[in-house]
Design an enzyme around this catalytic site. Structure first.
Site: not given
Length: 319
Positions: A40, A61-62, A150, A154, A167, A180, A191
């Site tokens: 995105t 890509d995380v 989503y 989160k 831990q 935002t 949006r």
């Protein structure tokens, strides 16, 4: 806390919010590694930063383990689809970014002894029964609705972040970001503010979901990233609400944008989205007290800057 500028790893750094955070970190003396898959985000958001030798852009890509990124002193995890249009188009990818992406980013922070910042969202409050929303509120969320990919990504990311703190002693901070807006938002991200601006510039009807009486708080991007920076420079774990406590109806925001553009567009109602929150406004007492932070940019000034940016980035703007 991050006591002094060092090396910052920013996931989702080529996105709207991430690019502004990268900019702020560079301005404050950090070296910045910007990680993005461009699902995105877009490299054009950070093109102006690439001449700075302290900045590097890493396509990754995380949801996969990170390549060697050195030893950051700050890991800011922003990677996720954030607009309803995007996360409903990429539902599984959004859940993976919240789960696997957060895990991998936390592991980097743990190994490096870095401060970890999770950018969570006001969406964890769902369609709230408490107003305004304090960080102690647990939310009213539909875990299987179309927005849940989503919301739950989160919420899981917050739980994993706190598990790392408890831990493994990882130095973590959680920001819950409210709506935002500002330059570099995509015109097609779905949006309300980019929608209203592009519609008003085109002279098209401004399409307001539902009655338009539902409320939002909107925070200009410079204020939001300033809040994130204040949080990482603190010892606070959070979660901390980062948003503008001024509550406005969606219809009022549409009218403000129409007036700024000088458009004759009419305002039209369209069907509301499933599980669309009816009221959304942060209690920012914690951020004011502990971070000395609150928004500084007025709605009119922020919208003017955003309208000007969109007007200058139309396909025909250079013609």
């Amino acid at each position: 806390m991050v006591a002094a500028p060092g090396h910052a790893l920013v996931t989702g750094g080529a996105g709207f919010l991430g690019s502004h955070l990268c900019e702020l970190l560079l301005r404050n003396g950090f070296r910045v590694s910007c990680v993005d898959s461009f699902a995105t985000g877009t490299a054009t958001n950070v093109d102006h930063l690439r001449e700075d030798p302290r900045f590097r852009l890493i396509e990754h890509d995380v949801t996969a383990p990170f390549p060697d990124v050195g030893d950051p002193t700050l890991v800011a995890h922003l990677a996720s689809a954030a607009s309803p249009r995007d996360y409903q188009r990429l539902p599984i990818e959004t859940l993976h970014a919240g789960a696997l992406g957060t895990m991998h980013a936390l592991e980097v922070a743990e190994r490096a002894g870095a401060r970890f910042l999770l950018t969570s969202t006001s969406e964890v409050y769902g369609d709230p029964l408490e107003h305004p929303q304090r960080e102690s509120y647990w939310g009213n969320v539909n875990p299987i609705g179309p927005r849940s990919v989503y919301d739950e990504a989160k919420r899981y990311a917050e739980a994993l972040t706190m598990a790392h703190l408890r831990q493994r002693g990882t130095d973590v901070a959680i920001a819950r970001i409210f709506n935002t807006y500002g330059p570099r938002m995509r015109a097609d991200d779905g949006r309300m503010i980019p929608n209203f601006i592009t519609q008003a510039i085109a002279g098209a009807p401004l399409t307001v979901a539902g009655s338009g009486t539902q409320t939002r708080s909107v925070c200009y991007v410079d204020d939001t990233v300033a809040g994130l920076y204040a949080l990482v420079r603190s010892t606070l774990t959070g979660p901390v609400n980062i948003g503008n406590p001024r509550e406005l109806s969606v219809r009022r925001i549409a009218e403000e944008i129409r007036d700024l553009v000088g458009s004759a567009s009419v305002i039209e109602s369209v069907p509301g989205a499933v599980d669309d929150p009816q009221r959304r406004c942060p209690d920012i007492s914690l951020a004011r007290r502990e971070l000395g932070w609150e928004p500084q940019v007025t709605l009119r000034d922020g919208l003017r800057r955003t309208v000007d940016w969109f007007a200058g980035h139309r396909p025909d703007a250079a013609a």
